[in-house]
Design an enzyme around this catalytic site. Structure first.
Site, mmCIF file in Angstrom:
data_model
loop_
_atom_site.group_PDB
_atom_site.id
_atom_site.type_symbol
_atom_site.label_atom_id
_atom_site.label_comp_id
_atom_site.label_asym_id
_atom_site.label_seq_id
_atom_site.Cartn_x
_atom_site.Cartn_y
_atom_site.Cartn_z
ATOM 1 N N CYS A 86 0.895 -1.262 0.026
ATOM 2 C CA CYS A 86 -0.195 0.128 0.014
ATOM 3 C C CYS A 86 0.958 1.207 0.023
ATOM 4 C CB CYS A 86 -1.037 -0.018 1.258
ATOM 5 S SG CYS A 86 -0.229 0.151 2.835
HETATM 6 C C1 RB5 Z 1 -3.917 5.364 0.748
HETATM 7 O O1 RB5 Z 1 -3.922 6.466 0.489
HETATM 8 C C2 RB5 Z 1 -3.000 4.859 1.859
HETATM 9 O O2 RB5 Z 1 -3.579 5.428 3.142
HETATM 10 C C3 RB5 Z 1 -2.838 3.512 1.813
HETATM 11 O O3 RB5 Z 1 -2.178 3.002 0.686
HETATM 12 C C4 RB5 Z 1 -1.775 3.007 3.100
HETATM 13 O O4 RB5 Z 1 -0.668 3.943 2.929
HETATM 14 C C5 RB5 Z 1 -2.263 2.622 4.378
HETATM 15 O O5 RB5 Z 1 -1.519 2.388 5.066
#
Ligand code: RB5
Length: 169
Positions: A86
């Site tokens: 993420c």
């Molecule tokens: C998304 O914008 C972001 O919050 C997600 O990808 C991640 O970093 C969450 O931990």
């Protein structure tokens, strides 16, 4: 600054030392670009890659929707290891660790990528697509995949205590 021949040589060594595995991969929009790069590298290295999405870059998507199905596949043994991406790698790690049988960790350096498997039987590596670049991410994933759990008694004892938590808590 290493010459590009050195870098290509290093990549070739990493690829040769990897056993072919069945790997699950998943990312939200924050990790989408890195996921695409890693999936291509994994396929090139001879692994079977099961992509749990996202299938396209969608800025309003949510990491649990992709990470959790991938983590469940790891827990079931449908894939041998997982790669979860993420933006920071944090949400992916939190979500993956909710699944019993998954041992996920956010990894930024080589030592933990190897030792996490050898000592803690790490089965999902979590990466931040906004934190690590594609070259470092590939080195981390390659190290994670080439490492094996040592099976040492002290590590089995510690992991048994962790597994007990999954049952009791
Ligand atoms: C998304 O914008 C972001 O919050 C997600 O990808 C991640 O970093 C969450 O931990």
């Amino acid at each position: 600054m290493p010459a590009s021949d050195d870098i290509d040589g290093k990549k070739a060594v990493i690829q040769r030392t990897l056993k072919s595995m069945r790997i699950g991969i998943a990312a939200d929009h924050g990790g989408f670009e890195l996921k695409e790069c890693l999936a291509a590298n994994l396929r090139e290295a001879g692994h079977a890659v099961i992509d749990f999405g996202a299938g396209e870059w969608e800025p309003s998507d949510d990491y649990p929707d992709f990470i959790v199905p991938m983590a469940r596949a790891v827990a079931r043994g449908d894939v041998e290891r997982g790669v979860a991406v993420c933006g920071s790698g944090v949400g992916a790690c939190v979500a993956a660790n909710k699944i019993a049988g998954v041992r996920a960790c956010l990894i930024h350096e080589i030592f933990s990528a190897r030792q996490g498997v050898e000592d803690d039987d790490l089965n999902v590596i979590c990466l931040g697509g906004r934190v690590v670049n594609a070259d470092l991410a590939w080195e981390l994933v390659s190290t994670f995949l080439s490492a094996r759990f040592s099976g040492a008694d002290r590590h089995r004892r510690r992991l048994a205590k962790v597994t007990e938590l999954e049952i009791k808590e």
